[in-house]
Structures are given as C-alpha cells and as structure tokens.
Motif scaffolding. Structure first.
Motif, PDB file in Angstrom:
ATOM      1  N   PHE A  72     -87.752 -35.797  25.868  1.00  0.00           N
ATOM      2  CA  PHE A  72     -88.019 -35.561  27.287  1.00  0.00           C
ATOM      3  C   PHE A  72     -89.446 -35.067  27.415  1.00  0.00           C
ATOM      4  CE2 PHE A  72     -86.057 -31.757  25.500  1.00  0.00           C
ATOM      5  CZ  PHE A  72     -87.027 -30.803  25.759  1.00  0.00           C
ATOM      6  N   ASP A  92     -89.083 -34.310  33.714  1.00  0.00           N
ATOM      7  CA  ASP A  92     -87.788 -34.978  33.542  1.00  0.00           C
ATOM      8  C   ASP A  92     -86.652 -34.043  33.953  1.00  0.00           C
ATOM      9  OD1 ASP A  92     -89.093 -37.157  32.615  1.00  0.00           O
ATOM     10  OD2 ASP A  92     -88.419 -36.999  30.537  1.00  0.00           O
ATOM     11  N   ILE A 115     -82.985 -32.984  33.063  1.00  0.00           N
ATOM     12  CA  ILE A 115     -82.128 -33.069  31.891  1.00  0.00           C
ATOM     13  C   ILE A 115     -80.942 -32.125  32.027  1.00  0.00           C
ATOM     14  CG2 ILE A 115     -84.079 -33.678  30.399  1.00  0.00           C
ATOM     15  CD1 ILE A 115     -83.946 -30.819  29.272  1.00  0.00           C
ATOM     16  N   THR A 130     -78.680 -29.891  29.230  1.00  0.00           N
ATOM     17  CA  THR A 130     -78.584 -29.481  27.829  1.00  0.00           C
ATOM     18  C   THR A 130     -78.148 -28.028  27.752  1.00  0.00           C
ATOM     19  OG1 THR A 130     -79.792 -29.312  25.719  1.00  0.00           O
ATOM     20  CG2 THR A 130     -81.021 -28.799  27.730  1.00  0.00           C
ATOM     21  N   SER A 164     -78.601 -27.661  33.729  1.00  0.00           N
ATOM     22  CA  SER A 164     -79.247 -28.856  34.264  1.00  0.00           C
ATOM     23  C   SER A 164     -80.456 -28.427  35.079  1.00  0.00           C
ATOM     24  CB  SER A 164     -78.284 -29.648  35.156  1.00  0.00           C
ATOM     25  OG  SER A 164     -77.185 -30.126  34.413  1.00  0.00           O
ATOM     26  N   THR A 192     -85.034 -29.458  35.983  1.00  0.00           N
ATOM     27  CA  THR A 192     -86.269 -30.206  35.751  1.00  0.00           C
ATOM     28  C   THR A 192     -87.139 -29.460  34.748  1.00  0.00           C
ATOM     29  OG1 THR A 192     -86.210 -31.055  38.022  1.00  0.00           O
ATOM     30  CG2 THR A 192     -88.302 -31.209  36.847  1.00  0.00           C
ATOM     31  N   ILE A 194     -78.926 -33.759  24.434  1.00  0.00           N
ATOM     32  CA  ILE A 194     -79.828 -33.752  25.586  1.00  0.00           C
ATOM     33  C   ILE A 194     -79.519 -34.976  26.439  1.00  0.00           C
ATOM     34  CG2 ILE A 194     -82.224 -33.803  26.370  1.00  0.00           C
ATOM     35  CD1 ILE A 194     -82.984 -32.650  23.605  1.00  0.00           C
ATOM     36  N   ASP A 195     -79.148 -34.734  27.680  1.00  0.00           N
ATOM     37  CA  ASP A 195     -78.873 -35.818  28.624  1.00  0.00           C
ATOM     38  C   ASP A 195     -80.077 -35.935  29.554  1.00  0.00           C
ATOM     39  OD1 ASP A 195     -77.797 -37.748  30.194  1.00  0.00           O
ATOM     40  OD2 ASP A 195     -75.971 -36.673  30.711  1.00  0.00           O
ATOM     41  N   ASN A 196     -80.895 -36.986  29.349  1.00  0.00           N
ATOM     42  CA  ASN A 196     -82.118 -37.168  30.125  1.00  0.00           C
ATOM     43  C   ASN A 196     -81.859 -38.174  31.249  1.00  0.00           C
ATOM     44  OD1 ASN A 196     -84.688 -37.661  31.136  1.00  0.00           O
ATOM     45  ND2 ASN A 196     -85.652 -37.555  29.138  1.00  0.00           N
ATOM     46  N   TYR A 197     -81.895 -37.680  32.489  1.00  0.00           N
ATOM     47  CA  TYR A 197     -81.627 -38.539  33.643  1.00  0.00           C
ATOM     48  C   TYR A 197     -82.877 -39.278  34.125  1.00  0.00           C
ATOM     49  CZ  TYR A 197     -77.335 -35.781  33.982  1.00  0.00           C
ATOM     50  OH  TYR A 197     -76.136 -35.166  33.720  1.00  0.00           O
ATOM     51  N   SER A 198     -84.035 -38.900  33.620  1.00  0.00           N
ATOM     52  CA  SER A 198     -85.292 -39.432  34.164  1.00  0.00           C
ATOM     53  C   SER A 198     -85.976 -40.445  33.254  1.00  0.00           C
ATOM     54  CB  SER A 198     -86.271 -38.268  34.441  1.00  0.00           C
ATOM     55  OG  SER A 198     -85.699 -37.334  35.314  1.00  0.00           O
ATOM     56  N   GLN A 199     -85.401 -40.722  32.102  1.00  0.00           N
ATOM     57  CA  GLN A 199     -86.091 -41.590  31.151  1.00  0.00           C
ATOM     58  C   GLN A 199     -86.109 -43.045  31.608  1.00  0.00           C
ATOM     59  OE1 GLN A 199     -84.680 -41.646  26.961  1.00  0.00           O
ATOM     60  NE2 GLN A 199     -86.610 -40.618  26.550  1.00  0.00           N
TER      61      GLN A 199
END
Length: 306
Positions: free
Chosen positions: A151, A155, A157, A159, A163, A165, A196-201
């Motif tokens: 990230f 981003d 995320i 984790t 949750s 930015t 890590i859950d990246n919602y913006s990638q």
C-alpha cells in the motif's frame, strides 16, 4: 540494562603506580643520556607525524569517496522513483557504514590495532539489537513494506482490525485515519506479518445489493427492474473492461426462510464506491415498491386447530 563498572580502589592504585613507574623510567633515561633521549624522542615525533599525515590523507580522501557514493546512490534512487522514506534510509545506512569503515581505516593508519575496536563495535551492536528486538522487528517490517509496497499513502486499507486511509509510512510504524477521523498508529512488524486488505490498489470495485422479496412475487421482473435502476446511474460502469469485467446484472441468490433473496452486482470507480452504495440503497427502497415488488420480512404463521 547496562551498568558502568567503576574501578575498585586497588585497581586505581595499580594504574597510578604504573604511570609513576613509566614517568620515572623516562626521567632516568633523560638523565643518563640526554642526547640519545632527545634523538629517540625526535624520531618518534617524526614517525608519529608521518602516520598522522597519512591518517589525515586517508580521512580526506575517504570523505570525498563517501560523498561521491552517496550522490550516486541518490541518483539511482531518484531514477528508479524509490519511496522517499526508503531512499532516505538506504542513503543514511550507506553513509553510516562507510563512515565507520573510514574511521577504522584512519585509526589503523595511525598504527593503532583496530581488531579490538571492531570487536567492541560488534558486541555493542549485538547488545543494542537484543535490547531493541521489538523495535528492530518493526524496523524490518517497515523495510519490507517500503520495498514491496502493499500500500502507499492515500490508500484505503483494512488491517489489524482497523480500516482507514494511510497518511504516513515510516520505518517503524504506519498511520491511518479512520472514516470517523481517528488516527491509528500500527507497528510495521505486526503489519508486515498480517493480512492487508487494500481497497485502493485497483481502479474499480464491485458492489453488491441484496433485496428480499415475498414468496410468490415476480422475481424475474424484479431483477429486471433492479438492473434498470442501476443502469440509470451514470457512475455505474456499463461496459466491460480489464478493471470492470462485468456489466450490471441481477440473480436469484438465495431461497431464504422468509424471503426470496435477489442480488444486484455492478462495478464502479473506487472513488465512487460509498456514494453509489448508499444512493442505490435509497433508490431500490423507494423504486421497487412503486413497481409492485414488496419487501419481505421475517414472520411466523400460526394455525390453531379446533
């Protein structure tokens, strides 16, 4: 924890006696043969002066080489567009290692044995590493994050149960700001070893809406109406692409205990995710009943036999 060992009175007396003995010995030599003493002293001074000049030359040339190497490292980092934090860390690490080597070379040019100094530095580094084991774990985690970049700043995320930015990534911790404006500081050691859950990638995200209608209702007609409502929103992506592999569609997802569950899926740009999600919730709630599709709710039928 480290403690400074204070010499005992006996050790202090022994050191003082050794200094006195050496001073007496030099005085005796000066009295016995002053010319030889002065000649030896002059030779030692000249010899030490030459060593000092050699050490100064080594130090000056070493500083020049270190500057050139640091400049080359910075140019390589800039050319590869390396993360600023990582570039600064690598530049500082190279500078520290080269400076320590230069100091050892300079001391060696003076004729001083550097083996014991190197051993002492190694032991000190090991002791510091053991004392700061947790910090070193976070430091290593930060290095992994900055190299592999799961990230970056900006981003969104999820984790370690939080949750938000990402606002700042340092060598030991990462800061995220939650949607309700709380700042969370997460150690990089735990972050690099966790999920890590990246919602913006990715540029697009898929949204799902589930609607429960009554048994016996027109499921096909309701699904068609759900798709029409979705297509009427300009923010929903209506053509297939690499980022959005599906057009809006609806399916019968589940036969529940009290309802027939219909699911609508659509793709949107990542920055439109939350606004489209909430707006479509409102539109589905308002428009479907107007078309004659009632929402189901849990209920219990009771029959009494007389």
């Amino acid at each position: 924890m480290f403690f400074l060992q204070i010499p005992s009175p006996e050790e202090m007396i022994n050191v003082t006696d050794s200094v006195k003995h050496a001073a007496y010995h030099l005085a005796e030599e000066a009295v016995k043969d002053p010319s030889a003493f002065l000649e030896n002293l002059l030779d030692e001074a000249v010899h030490f002066g030459l060593k000092l000049l050699a050490a100064l030359f080594v130090y000056v040339v070493g500083l020049w080489i270190i500057r050139r190497i640091k400049r080359s490292v910075r140019l390589v980092m800039d050319k590869r567009k390396t993360e600023k934090t990582l570039a600064s860390f690598i530049s500082s690490l190279v500078s520290i290692i080269l400076t320590v080597m230069l100091v050892l070379l300079t001391v060696g040019a003076l004729g001083i044995n550097t083996t014991s100094i190197a051993a002492m530095l190694g032991a000190g580094a090991m002791a510091i590493g053991m004392a700061l084991s947790g910090t070193m774990e976070n430091f290593a985690g930060g290095l992994i994050i900055l190299i592999f970049k799961p990230f970056k700043a900006g981003d969104f995320i999820t984790t370690q149960g939080h949750s938000g930015t990402v606002t700042d990534v340092t060598m030991v911790s990462t800061k995220i700001v939650t949607p309700d404006n709380r700042t969370i500081v997460i150690p990089n050691g735990a972050l690099s070893n966790g999920t890590i859950d990246n919602y913006s990638q990715k540029d697009a995200r898929r949204i799902e809406w589930k609607v429960g209608i009554e048994y016996g209702g027109d499921a096909s007609g309701c699904m068609e109406e759900m798709v029409k409502i979705a297509l009427a929103d300009d923010r929903i992506i209506k053509e297939k692409s690499a980022q959005a592999p599906e057009v809006p569609y609806a399916v019968l997802a589940e036969l529940g205990d009290s309802s027939v569950v219909l699911m609508l899926r659509a793709w949107v740009k990542k920055e439109d995710y939350w606004s489209v999600l909430f707006d479509m919730n409102k539109k589905l709630y308002e428009e479907l009943p107007k078309k004659g599709y009632g929402f189901a709710y849990p209920h219990l039928d009771v029959k009494i036999n007389q």
